[in-house]
Write an enzyme that holds these catalytic residues in place. Structure first.
Site, PDB file in Angstrom:
ATOM      1  N   GLU A 114      -6.529  15.692   0.419  1.00  0.00           N
ATOM      2  CA  GLU A 114      -6.309  15.667   1.848  1.00  0.00           C
ATOM      3  C   GLU A 114      -4.860  15.324   2.184  1.00  0.00           C
ATOM      4  O   GLU A 114      -4.184  14.615   1.430  1.00  0.00           O
ATOM      5  CB  GLU A 114      -7.245  14.683   2.531  1.00  0.00           C
ATOM      6  CG  GLU A 114      -6.987  13.253   2.191  1.00  0.00           C
ATOM      7  CD  GLU A 114      -7.911  12.325   2.976  1.00  0.00           C
ATOM      8  OE1 GLU A 114      -7.509  11.187   3.205  1.00  0.00           O
ATOM      9  OE2 GLU A 114      -9.000  12.745   3.344  1.00  0.00           O
ATOM     10  N   CYS A 360      -7.723   7.007   4.720  1.00  0.00           N
ATOM     11  CA  CYS A 360      -7.760   6.783   3.286  1.00  0.00           C
ATOM     12  C   CYS A 360      -8.764   7.666   2.552  1.00  0.00           C
ATOM     13  O   CYS A 360      -9.944   7.347   2.489  1.00  0.00           O
ATOM     14  CB  CYS A 360      -8.134   5.322   3.046  1.00  0.00           C
ATOM     15  SG  CYS A 360      -7.916   4.806   1.376  1.00  0.00           S
TER      16      CYS A 360
HETATM   17  S1  SF4 Z   1      -5.505   2.415  -2.188  1.00  0.00           S
HETATM   18 FE1  SF4 Z   1      -5.705   2.046  -4.402  1.00  0.00          FE
HETATM   19  S2  SF4 Z   1      -7.439   3.311  -5.072  1.00  0.00           S
HETATM   20 FE2  SF4 Z   1      -6.816   4.026  -3.016  1.00  0.00          FE
HETATM   21  S3  SF4 Z   1      -5.447   5.733  -3.433  1.00  0.00           S
HETATM   22 FE3  SF4 Z   1      -4.170   3.898  -3.165  1.00  0.00          FE
HETATM   23  S4  SF4 Z   1      -3.916   3.090  -5.258  1.00  0.00           S
HETATM   24 FE4  SF4 Z   1      -5.614   4.533  -5.337  1.00  0.00          FE
END
Ligand code: SF4
Length: 370
Positions: A114, A360
């Site tokens: 994404e 996220c």
């Molecule tokens: S927050 Fe942590 S698990 Fe999520 S993409 Fe970033 S590094 Fe990877």
């Protein structure tokens, strides 16, 4: 033979040929050398692929017919493509900012990543992915929960930028002004391809060209790789996801912190400050009852005072993982006051894109679940 049949036959044949966009600059140079071509042809080929964004070798008019045919016999050109798009409604967008849009990008092997387009009055930012999934499994992160599939090739990183730039022009009549490596994956675990993609995206006189200073690389804080970027001479910005200045809380949120304790992270940030001469941004996501107490704020102040930094407080999108909740606004305000009283530079960001789970790794996750 009908035109359609000829096209379909060509496509079937093409599918069996490798995609030339998986080759990096060095490999393009080797390919041209193998074909008996002078070195400058490799630069021309790179320009055709990433400045003109040619989709067919026949477009490469600076090459003779023979060379175009040789290339077409062994290779195809298959860039990443848009699989779907989802936009926030204007009402859901914080402070009625232009709506954030999230795009699912299909890679040539069918994997999905994404990218998010975040417009504001002053900026047009593309948030792009560097890996399919992520091996680091931060406990609050949907991408981390997907597990790790593979690294992106440099061209798959640049393709996200080209696709979002085109979408920005279509939707907002202006192109990208900023790029952040904050999508799926940990960019510092795919650093060679991140470097290669940045070299292409900042290439002067290419159709798309952006200054290194408009690019931010985000990391969980991998000290050796941070030092490698600092030593490389790149002028990109660096954002470090801190999320807690308490070692055991940080380990709970981000298991990678077990191998990279806060003291080592402080060293790496100081060395970035010294080598690059710039502050880093410490990203701190407020999680109710986990990192938002006055004691958490005191620890954050102590950590931040040891390095040259700005603090970016962000809200958590609780749809991602119901175990975590965003901090209450009065608790958040007290924490902000503590940081300001300590003389720290603090910005507070509403997590744009929450309404479409753009914060996220969620789109690819929900798509997979379906
Ligand atoms: S927050 Fe942590 S698990 Fe999520 S993409 Fe970033 S590094 Fe990877």
């Amino acid at each position: 033979m009908s035109k359609n049949f000829a096209a379909a036959t060509k496509e079937r044949q093409n599918r069996q040929l490798p995609n030339i966009r998986v080759l990096n600059r060095e490999e393009l140079a080797k390919l041209m050398a193998q074909l008996g071509e002078p070195a400058y042809r490799a630069s021309q080929l790179h320009r055709w692929l990433y400045s003109h964004q040619a989709l067919d070798f026949d477009e490469m008019t600076t090459f003779g017919k023979q060379l175009r045919q040789k290339l077409a016999t062994s290779w195809t050109i298959r860039p990443a493509s848009l699989a779907s798009a989802e936009s926030e409604t204007l009402e859901a967008s914080p402070a009625l900012a232009p709506p954030t849009a999230k795009f699912l990008i299909r890679l040539e092997d069918g994997e999905l990543v994404e990218s998010v387009l975040i417009p504001s009055e002053e900026r047009m930012t593309a948030c792009i992915s560097s890996q399919v999934g992520c091996p680091l499994r931060c406990s609050f992160c949907a991408t981390g929960n997907m597990g790790f599939r593979r690294d992106l090739a440099a061209s798959e990183i640049t393709d996200q930028v080209f696709l979002l730039d085109a979408e920005a022009r279509k939707r907002h009549e202006r192109g990208l002004s900023n790029i952040v490596f904050m999508g799926m994956g940990e960019p510092l675990l795919n650093l060679d391809n991140v470097f290669e993609s940045i070299a292409t995206l900042t290439e002067a006189e290419y159709r798309f060209s952006i200054s290194e200073k408009k690019i931010t690389i985000s990391t969980v804080g991998l000290p050796a790789e941070m030092e490698r970027i600092a030593r490389s001479g790149l002028k990109t910005k660096l954002a470090v996801s801190l999320h807690s200045a308490d070692q055991s809380t940080r380990e709970r949120l981000m298991p990678v912190a077990i191998d990279h304790p806060l003291d080592r992270l402080t060293e790496a940030i100081s060395s970035w400050n010294a080598l690059v001469g710039q502050p880093v941004t410490l990203v701190y996501m407020l999680l109710e009852g986990i990192n938002d107490s006055p004691e958490d704020a005191r620890k954050l102040v102590r950590f931040a005072k040891r390095v040259l930094c700005k603090i970016n407080l962000i809200d958590y999108n609780s749809i991602v993982n119901l175990r975590f909740k965003p901090g209450y606004s009065d608790v958040k305000n007290k924490l902000i006051q503590q940081l300001l009283d300590a003389g720290l530079h603090v910005t507070v960001r509403k997590s744009q894109g929450a309404a479409i789970n753009a914060a996220c790794g969620q789109l690819a996750t929900s798509h997979r679940r379906k």
